[in-house]
Design a protein around this motif. Structure first.
Motif, mmCIF file in Angstrom:
data_model
loop_
_atom_site.group_PDB
_atom_site.id
_atom_site.type_symbol
_atom_site.label_atom_id
_atom_site.label_comp_id
_atom_site.label_asym_id
_atom_site.label_seq_id
_atom_site.Cartn_x
_atom_site.Cartn_y
_atom_site.Cartn_z
ATOM 1 N N UNK A 144 0.818 -1.213 0.000
ATOM 2 C CA UNK A 144 0.000 0.000 0.000
ATOM 3 C C UNK A 144 0.854 1.268 0.000
ATOM 4 N N UNK A 145 1.940 1.224 0.719
ATOM 5 C CA UNK A 145 2.725 2.441 0.935
ATOM 6 C C UNK A 145 3.807 2.667 -0.108
ATOM 7 N N UNK A 146 3.892 1.797 -1.118
ATOM 8 C CA UNK A 146 4.906 1.933 -2.159
ATOM 9 C C UNK A 146 4.237 1.877 -3.536
ATOM 10 N N UNK A 147 3.822 3.018 -4.050
ATOM 11 C CA UNK A 147 3.068 3.045 -5.312
ATOM 12 C C UNK A 147 3.826 2.464 -6.505
ATOM 13 N N UNK A 148 5.144 2.533 -6.497
ATOM 14 C CA UNK A 148 5.930 2.061 -7.634
ATOM 15 C C UNK A 148 6.598 0.718 -7.361
ATOM 16 N N UNK A 149 6.105 -0.016 -6.396
ATOM 17 C CA UNK A 149 6.765 -1.255 -6.001
ATOM 18 C C UNK A 149 6.854 -2.236 -7.163
ATOM 19 N N UNK A 150 8.000 -2.903 -7.291
ATOM 20 C CA UNK A 150 8.206 -3.919 -8.308
ATOM 21 C C UNK A 150 8.051 -5.305 -7.703
ATOM 22 N N UNK A 151 7.955 -6.300 -8.589
ATOM 23 C CA UNK A 151 7.892 -7.665 -8.107
ATOM 24 C C UNK A 151 9.136 -8.048 -7.317
ATOM 25 N N UNK A 152 10.306 -7.594 -7.787
ATOM 26 C CA UNK A 152 11.554 -7.905 -7.090
ATOM 27 C C UNK A 152 11.585 -7.290 -5.702
ATOM 28 N N UNK A 153 11.095 -6.070 -5.567
ATOM 29 C CA UNK A 153 11.109 -5.395 -4.268
ATOM 30 C C UNK A 153 10.186 -6.085 -3.275
ATOM 31 N N UNK A 154 9.014 -6.499 -3.736
ATOM 32 C CA UNK A 154 8.096 -7.185 -2.825
ATOM 33 C C UNK A 154 8.658 -8.548 -2.428
ATOM 34 N N UNK A 155 9.255 -9.229 -3.373
ATOM 35 C CA UNK A 155 9.880 -10.520 -3.067
ATOM 36 C C UNK A 155 10.975 -10.350 -2.011
ATOM 37 N N UNK A 156 11.825 -9.369 -2.193
ATOM 38 C CA UNK A 156 12.910 -9.129 -1.234
ATOM 39 C C UNK A 156 12.356 -8.785 0.143
ATOM 40 N N UNK A 157 11.258 -8.037 0.168
ATOM 41 C CA UNK A 157 10.669 -7.641 1.442
ATOM 42 C C UNK A 157 10.164 -8.858 2.218
ATOM 43 N N UNK A 158 9.445 -9.749 1.548
ATOM 44 C CA UNK A 158 8.904 -10.899 2.270
ATOM 45 C C UNK A 158 10.017 -11.872 2.691
ATOM 46 N N UNK A 159 11.088 -11.947 1.905
ATOM 47 C CA UNK A 159 12.228 -12.762 2.326
ATOM 48 C C UNK A 159 12.845 -12.207 3.616
#
Length: 266
Positions: A144-159
């Motif tokens: 929600x808080x990252x309008x330009x989030x990429x798939x790689x960024x979300x993957x890294x976050x959950x890791x």
């Protein structure tokens, strides 16, 4: 003026799509809830027989027999096996953890639902389940808080979430696109259609038809010492369901739709 009319039609179409996906997801939630209400999840039944019962129940409740991906019921050590594997059929036992991963199709709209069920009170398994649920909320907030989030960024976050809680992340990606049956294809299995470390495109960008895309987010936390996996699934608009698979791996699936997410069903 003509452009405005086209835009209006697109907005109406996207709203309808969103509503249909949410309706499909809610039906899947009702299916799993009724599975519990009828006492289907109990020691002594095999994974295969339980899967058949849920499949038949879907037809009884919603007159659907279509599933866009294979139906999965796994318990105990079988929960450590990835989606692509076909472990031997296992009998559910006392103190087991098991998960469902079903993709029923309701009136040509796909759902993708997973849930975990714990038979017993093992504190480590319950902690794993709890962590996945909390990290789902964190993942939602991060999206929600990252309008330009990429798939790689979300993957890294959950890791990183897994690491912070002393688990491992258990998959090479953490989700994929979803849509109208027949599955608006996870187009040729390209990494750009997955929440994958090599996907550097914004997840909230429109597709080639200038429509918002729908995603399933999967979070897998693993502890091999438990000998099992927890898997959580929930829909991304973000809506509706989460699952826990155990022993060892937890995955959380949820839809990310458009610019914001809405809450999970639990």
């Amino acid at each position: 003026q003509r452009q405005m009319c086209i835009r209006d039609r697109m907005q109406i179409g996207q709203k309808t799509r969103r509503e249909q996906l949410m309706i499909a997801e809610q039906k899947a939630v009702e299916l799993f809830d009724e599975t519990i209400n009828r006492g289907y999840v109990e020691p002594g039944i095999s994974e295969k027989d339980l899967s058949v019962k849920i499949h038949d129940l879907a037809f009884e409740m919603f007159e659907t027999k279509q599933h866009w991906h294979k139906r999965i019921v796994r318990a105990g050590k079988n929960t450590l096996q990835p989606y692509s594997r076909k472990p031997p059929n296992r009998i559910i036992e006392d103190d087991d953890i098991l998960f469902f991963d079903f993709g029923p199709v309701f009136e040509q709209w796909e759902a993708d639902l997973g849930r975990t069920y714990v038979i017993g009170n093992d504190p480590q398994k319950l902690r794993l389940k709890k962590d996945v649920e909390e990290c789902w909320q964190l993942g939602k907030a991060y999206y929600d808080s990252h309008p330009e989030i990429t798939g790689a960024e979300l993957y890294q976050y959950v890791c990183k979430l897994a690491e912070d809680r002393s688990w491992q992340f258990g998959n090479e990606h953490s989700g994929h696109l979803i849509g109208k049956f027949p599955h608006e294809k996870i187009h040729n299995e390209k990494k750009l259609n997955y929440i994958h470390p090599d996907n550097h495109l914004p997840m909230k960008a429109n597709d080639e038809k200038d429509q918002l895309r729908d995603w399933i987010l999967e979070i897998h936390f693993i502890d091999y010492s438990l000998g099992s996996v927890i898997k959580l699934q929930s829909s991304f608009y973000l809506v509706l369901f989460y699952v826990v698979f155990f022993p060892g791996l937890i995955s959380f699936l949820f839809w990310i739709k458009g610019v914001k997410l809405i809450g999970a069903n639990r």
